[in-house]
Design a protein around this motif. Sequence first.
Motif, PDB file in Angstrom:
ATOM      1  N   CYS A  62       0.803  -1.226   0.000  1.00  0.00           N
ATOM      2  CA  CYS A  62       0.000   0.000   0.000  1.00  0.00           C
ATOM      3  C   CYS A  62       0.836   1.278   0.000  1.00  0.00           C
ATOM      4  O   CYS A  62       0.281   2.364   0.074  1.00  0.00           O
ATOM      5  N   THR A  63       2.148   1.162  -0.064  1.00  0.00           N
ATOM      6  CA  THR A  63       2.983   2.366  -0.076  1.00  0.00           C
ATOM      7  C   THR A  63       3.224   2.832  -1.505  1.00  0.00           C
ATOM      8  O   THR A  63       2.819   2.188  -2.467  1.00  0.00           O
ATOM      9  N   ASN A  64       3.924   3.931  -1.626  1.00  0.00           N
ATOM     10  CA  ASN A  64       4.296   4.409  -2.950  1.00  0.00           C
ATOM     11  C   ASN A  64       5.777   4.141  -3.230  1.00  0.00           C
ATOM     12  O   ASN A  64       6.408   4.849  -3.992  1.00  0.00           O
ATOM     13  N   ASP A  65       6.329   3.092  -2.601  1.00  0.00           N
ATOM     14  CA  ASP A  65       7.728   2.739  -2.810  1.00  0.00           C
ATOM     15  C   ASP A  65       7.969   2.107  -4.181  1.00  0.00           C
ATOM     16  O   ASP A  65       9.099   2.042  -4.638  1.00  0.00           O
ATOM     17  N   SER A  67       5.816   1.082  -8.180  1.00  0.00           N
ATOM     18  CA  SER A  67       4.595   1.220  -8.975  1.00  0.00           C
ATOM     19  C   SER A  67       4.504   0.054  -9.943  1.00  0.00           C
ATOM     20  O   SER A  67       5.508  -0.531 -10.347  1.00  0.00           O
ATOM     21  N   TYR A  85      -3.732  -2.477  -3.509  1.00  0.00           N
ATOM     22  CA  TYR A  85      -2.769  -1.647  -4.226  1.00  0.00           C
ATOM     23  C   TYR A  85      -3.395  -0.326  -4.668  1.00  0.00           C
ATOM     24  O   TYR A  85      -2.743   0.707  -4.659  1.00  0.00           O
ATOM     25  N   TRP A  87      -5.900   1.031  -3.066  1.00  0.00           N
ATOM     26  CA  TRP A  87      -6.486   1.554  -1.849  1.00  0.00           C
ATOM     27  C   TRP A  87      -8.008   1.446  -1.832  1.00  0.00           C
ATOM     28  O   TRP A  87      -8.709   2.360  -1.415  1.00  0.00           O
TER      29      TRP A  87
END
Length: 146
Positions: A62-65, A67, A85, A87
């Motif tokens: 769920c992070t933006n680390d 794509s 993914y 959200w």
Amino acid sequence: MKKIHYYLLLGMAMLCLQGCNKFLETKPDTKLAIPDSFEDCQALLDGYGTVNMSYPYVGELCTNDFSLTSEYWAGLEVYEDRMLYIWDDQVTPPQSQWAGPYQTVYIANQVLAILKTLPEGVRRQQMEGAAYFYRTYALIALAELF
């Protein structure tokens, strides 16, 4: 005629209720053995699939680390992973995200209980340290997400 049926039924019941101690005492599989040695504790701690691979990944998902392209996103096998993914708030994380760490905690607690019955020494201290580490790491991973 009723007496014959009664005696026949009574005889069959007596045959069924007889037991054989030797048959019941032998363990049919070594997986049913109760761990009671340093080697058994080490085998429990070395279970790579249960102890080392069962930590939740939902936080990273769920992070933006990273794509994903739409092709990779559509190729994710687990529906919940796809929805998390992006959200989607209508979906919950898969059960494996919390069940795996609790299995690690269970194994670590079992090892610690076995080690209390074994003699003191460096080997016991090393295994206790490893069990405490696995248990703490799993609990911290659970506390971060849930």
